[in-house]
Design a protein around this motif. Structure first.
Motif, PDB file in Angstrom:
ATOM      1  N   GLN A   1     -15.411  -6.732 -17.867  1.00 52.58           N
ATOM      2  CA  GLN A   1     -14.861  -7.350 -16.905  1.00 52.58           C
ATOM      3  C   GLN A   1     -14.111  -6.088 -15.998  1.00 52.58           C
ATOM      4  O   GLN A   1     -13.171  -5.882 -16.054  1.00 52.58           O
ATOM      5  CB  GLN A   1     -13.549  -7.590 -18.073  1.00 52.58           C
ATOM      6  N   LYS A   2     -13.747  -6.878 -14.937  1.00 57.26           N
ATOM      7  CA  LYS A   2     -14.236  -6.008 -13.707  1.00 57.26           C
ATOM      8  C   LYS A   2     -12.533  -6.482 -13.326  1.00 57.26           C
ATOM      9  O   LYS A   2     -11.974  -4.984 -12.905  1.00 57.26           O
ATOM     10  CB  LYS A   2     -14.569  -6.207 -12.462  1.00 57.26           C
ATOM     11  N   GLU A   3     -11.744  -7.334 -14.096  1.00 55.97           N
ATOM     12  CA  GLU A   3     -10.623  -7.403 -13.313  1.00 55.97           C
ATOM     13  C   GLU A   3      -9.119  -6.567 -13.976  1.00 55.97           C
ATOM     14  O   GLU A   3      -9.102  -5.930 -14.155  1.00 55.97           O
ATOM     15  CB  GLU A   3      -9.466  -9.642 -14.119  1.00 55.97           C
ATOM     16  N   LEU A   4     -10.010  -6.481 -15.647  1.00 55.85           N
ATOM     17  CA  LEU A   4      -9.154  -5.754 -16.866  1.00 55.85           C
ATOM     18  C   LEU A   4      -9.792  -3.746 -16.273  1.00 55.85           C
ATOM     19  O   LEU A   4      -8.367  -3.516 -17.011  1.00 55.85           O
ATOM     20  CB  LEU A   4      -9.404  -6.108 -17.564  1.00 55.85           C
ATOM     21  N   MET A   5     -10.892  -3.916 -16.109  1.00 54.96           N
ATOM     22  CA  MET A   5     -10.711  -2.508 -15.818  1.00 54.96           C
ATOM     23  C   MET A   5     -10.726  -1.925 -14.381  1.00 54.96           C
ATOM     24  O   MET A   5      -9.778  -0.724 -14.338  1.00 54.96           O
ATOM     25  CB  MET A   5     -12.622  -2.269 -15.175  1.00 54.96           C
ATOM     26  N   LYS A   6      -9.322  -2.631 -13.808  1.00 52.77           N
ATOM     27  CA  LYS A   6      -8.282  -1.899 -12.782  1.00 52.77           C
ATOM     28  C   LYS A   6      -7.589  -1.559 -13.191  1.00 52.77           C
ATOM     29  O   LYS A   6      -6.565  -0.669 -12.747  1.00 52.77           O
ATOM     30  CB  LYS A   6      -8.212  -2.952 -12.122  1.00 52.77           C
ATOM     31  N   MET A   7      -7.032  -2.196 -14.559  1.00 50.87           N
ATOM     32  CA  MET A   7      -5.673  -1.564 -15.009  1.00 50.87           C
ATOM     33  C   MET A   7      -5.900   0.106 -16.136  1.00 50.87           C
ATOM     34  O   MET A   7      -6.522   0.061 -16.143  1.00 50.87           O
ATOM     35  CB  MET A   7      -5.399  -2.636 -16.428  1.00 50.87           C
TER      36      MET A   7
ATOM     37  N   ASN B   1      -5.870  -8.165 -27.882  1.00 48.57           N
ATOM     38  CA  ASN B   1      -5.938  -9.042 -26.711  1.00 48.57           C
ATOM     39  C   ASN B   1      -5.793  -9.771 -25.985  1.00 48.57           C
ATOM     40  O   ASN B   1      -7.034 -10.256 -26.087  1.00 48.57           O
ATOM     41  CB  ASN B   1      -6.063  -7.397 -25.875  1.00 48.57           C
ATOM     42  N   ASN B   2      -4.863 -10.665 -25.895  1.00 51.67           N
ATOM     43  CA  ASN B   2      -4.799 -11.713 -24.950  1.00 51.67           C
ATOM     44  C   ASN B   2      -5.838 -11.713 -23.927  1.00 51.67           C
ATOM     45  O   ASN B   2      -5.728 -13.526 -23.566  1.00 51.67           O
ATOM     46  CB  ASN B   2      -3.235 -12.489 -24.963  1.00 51.67           C
ATOM     47  N   ASP B   3      -5.191 -10.934 -23.032  1.00 47.62           N
ATOM     48  CA  ASP B   3      -6.070 -11.333 -21.810  1.00 47.62           C
ATOM     49  C   ASP B   3      -7.245 -11.175 -21.939  1.00 47.62           C
ATOM     50  O   ASP B   3      -8.324 -12.198 -21.242  1.00 47.62           O
ATOM     51  CB  ASP B   3      -5.231 -10.221 -20.675  1.00 47.62           C
ATOM     52  N   LEU B   4      -7.829  -9.920 -23.121  1.00 51.53           N
ATOM     53  CA  LEU B   4      -9.403  -9.995 -22.407  1.00 51.53           C
ATOM     54  C   LEU B   4     -10.375 -11.079 -23.311  1.00 51.53           C
ATOM     55  O   LEU B   4     -11.041 -11.848 -22.975  1.00 51.53           O
ATOM     56  CB  LEU B   4      -9.638  -8.617 -23.874  1.00 51.53           C
ATOM     57  N   ARG B   5      -9.220 -11.955 -24.730  1.00 54.20           N
ATOM     58  CA  ARG B   5      -9.747 -13.041 -25.293  1.00 54.20           C
ATOM     59  C   ARG B   5      -9.437 -14.479 -23.912  1.00 54.20           C
ATOM     60  O   ARG B   5     -10.723 -14.530 -24.000  1.00 54.20           O
ATOM     61  CB  ARG B   5      -8.706 -13.352 -26.462  1.00 54.20           C
ATOM     62  N   SER B   6      -8.688 -14.368 -23.014  1.00 54.90           N
ATOM     63  CA  SER B   6      -9.210 -15.069 -22.581  1.00 54.90           C
ATOM     64  C   SER B   6     -10.018 -14.805 -21.742  1.00 54.90           C
ATOM     65  O   SER B   6     -10.829 -16.052 -21.127  1.00 54.90           O
ATOM     66  CB  SER B   6      -7.828 -15.031 -21.935  1.00 54.90           C
ATOM     67  N   LEU B   7     -10.332 -14.175 -20.860  1.00 54.81           N
ATOM     68  CA  LEU B   7     -11.535 -13.783 -20.114  1.00 54.81           C
ATOM     69  C   LEU B   7     -12.816 -14.342 -20.933  1.00 54.81           C
ATOM     70  O   LEU B   7     -13.886 -14.739 -20.256  1.00 54.81           O
ATOM     71  CB  LEU B   7     -11.569 -12.472 -19.819  1.00 54.81           C
ATOM     72  N   TRP B   8     -12.552 -14.405 -21.158  1.00 55.10           N
ATOM     73  CA  TRP B   8     -14.150 -13.846 -22.618  1.00 55.10           C
ATOM     74  C   TRP B   8     -14.100 -15.808 -22.669  1.00 55.10           C
ATOM     75  O   TRP B   8     -15.616 -15.872 -22.833  1.00 55.10           O
ATOM     76  CB  TRP B   8     -14.000 -13.316 -23.907  1.00 55.10           C
ATOM     77  N   LEU B   9     -13.200 -16.465 -23.331  1.00 51.28           N
ATOM     78  CA  LEU B   9     -13.232 -17.636 -23.795  1.00 51.28           C
ATOM     79  C   LEU B   9     -13.538 -18.440 -22.205  1.00 51.28           C
ATOM     80  O   LEU B   9     -14.564 -19.097 -22.286  1.00 51.28           O
ATOM     81  CB  LEU B   9     -11.587 -18.178 -23.782  1.00 51.28           C
ATOM     82  N   LYS B  10     -12.847 -18.094 -20.903  1.00 49.56           N
ATOM     83  CA  LYS B  10     -13.567 -18.389 -19.484  1.00 49.56           C
ATOM     84  C   LYS B  10     -14.478 -18.198 -19.063  1.00 49.56           C
ATOM     85  O   LYS B  10     -15.273 -19.496 -18.902  1.00 49.56           O
ATOM     86  CB  LYS B  10     -12.430 -18.592 -18.630  1.00 49.56           C
TER      87      LYS B  10
END
Length: 332
Positions: A36-42, A266-275
């Protein structure tokens, strides 16, 4: 998972089982975040990953520790046993160092008036998280030399551990308690939002603080029990057994707790994986639909080609031409 060589078979099995589960959960944690490149920037995600790396390395070293332990008759620890003791000393301090860094970054992001930007922050964090904990084991090893490690447990001896491990651990735990206490007071007790904060970002910081507090409480309580195990008193043998079991239950499942708090919840991680999974499923359906349409089109083309060939065939033309003549000839 004990400071003593008299660990029972039950304690050994319990430790190994919980540590293996934690290691598997940490591997799943890495597999969940790294793509997840988007989260790895955090910044917070990177700190969680570095903390998990130090924990995973410590688990691996601890699991192989028994391969280098020696009998009670051994006077000095072997070089391999000393190396294991040094690595455990270092990696456990690294875990605490990364928790301190996370607490400090949360303080900077939430409390600092002029923003929380730090130039080359990951370089500085890595220097602090991996560099500073290295100082204390080196001091202990230089002081104890060949006597640094206990040959029966492959862990630093208490005499040198007070300086190389237990002292820094106490300082780190106390410092984290102060920082987390201050952060909890600011986030949960303050009625006004900090400058530039909205309800959504503040709620996210509350979730982050709860997760960090849960991990820190588990780690802190575990090592408080570890300090109690340092008491040498045969009058409290049964109590020591109880504290050893509690020490195992608080320390061994840390990898599992990290996976649950930072990945599963983690809601953000779960949303990205579902997407991502929905996109993959949709692409497969499109590919299957296009393949079906392509097969249908190919079948129609083949049928048309066969009919055209049959229409232009001389044999077919002859049959079609001669059929009326045959009827005329045979007519009465």
């Amino acid at each position: 998972m004990s400071f003593e060589s008299s660990e029972s078979q039950f304690e050994s099995y319990l430790t190994t089982t919980l540590l293996l589960i934690s290691l598997i959960c940490l591997i799943c944690f890495f597999l969940a975040f790294l793509p997840q490149k988007e989260l790895m920037k955090m910044k917070s995600v990177r700190l969680h990953l570095l903390f998990a790396v130090s924990l995973a390395l410590a688990i691996v070293v601890f699991l192989i520790m028994e391969l280098f332990t020696e009998s009670d008759t051994a006077i000095k620890a072997s070089p391999a046993c000393t190396t294991v003791a040094f690595l455990l000393n270092y990696l456990w301090l690294c875990q605490l160092a990364w928790m301190v860094i996370e607490a400090v970054t949360m303080y900077i992001a939430l409390v600092q008036v002029f923003g929380g930007y730090t130039s080359r922050y990951m370089l500085k964090f890595n220097a602090a998280g991996w560099g500073l904990p290295l100082i204390f084991p080196i001091i202990g090893l230089a002081w104890g030399q060949g006597d640094y490690a206990d040959s029966k447990t492959c862990f630093v001896k208490k005499k040198y551990g007070y300086v190389s491990f237990f002292g820094p651990m106490v300082i780190g735990i106390v410092f984290n308690c102060v920082i987390f206490g201050f952060l909890a007071k600011v986030i949960f007790a303050s009625k006004s939002l900090p400058r530039g904060e909205d309800d959504g970002s503040l709620a996210k910081k509350k979730r982050q603080l709860r997760g960090a507090l849960a991990v820190f409480i588990l780690l802190g309580l575990g090592w408080v029990l570890g300090f109690i195990l340092l008491i040498d008193s045969h009058k409290y043998t049964d109590v020591h057994v109880l504290f050893r079991v509690l020490f195992i239950l608080f320390n061994a499942p840390q990898g599992t707790l990290i996976f649950i708090l930072y990945a599963v919840l983690n809601n953000d991680l779960r949303s990205l994986w579902l997407k991502k999974l929905r996109g993959t499923y949709a692409r497969r359906n499109d590919a299957s639909s296009n393949l079906t349409k392509g097969n249908t089109k190919s079948t129609n083309i083949v049928k048309t080609s066969v009919l055209s060939t049959m229409a232009n065939s001389p044999l077919v033309m002859t049959e079609i031409t001669t059929a009326p003549m045959a009827e005329i000839t045979t007519a009465p």
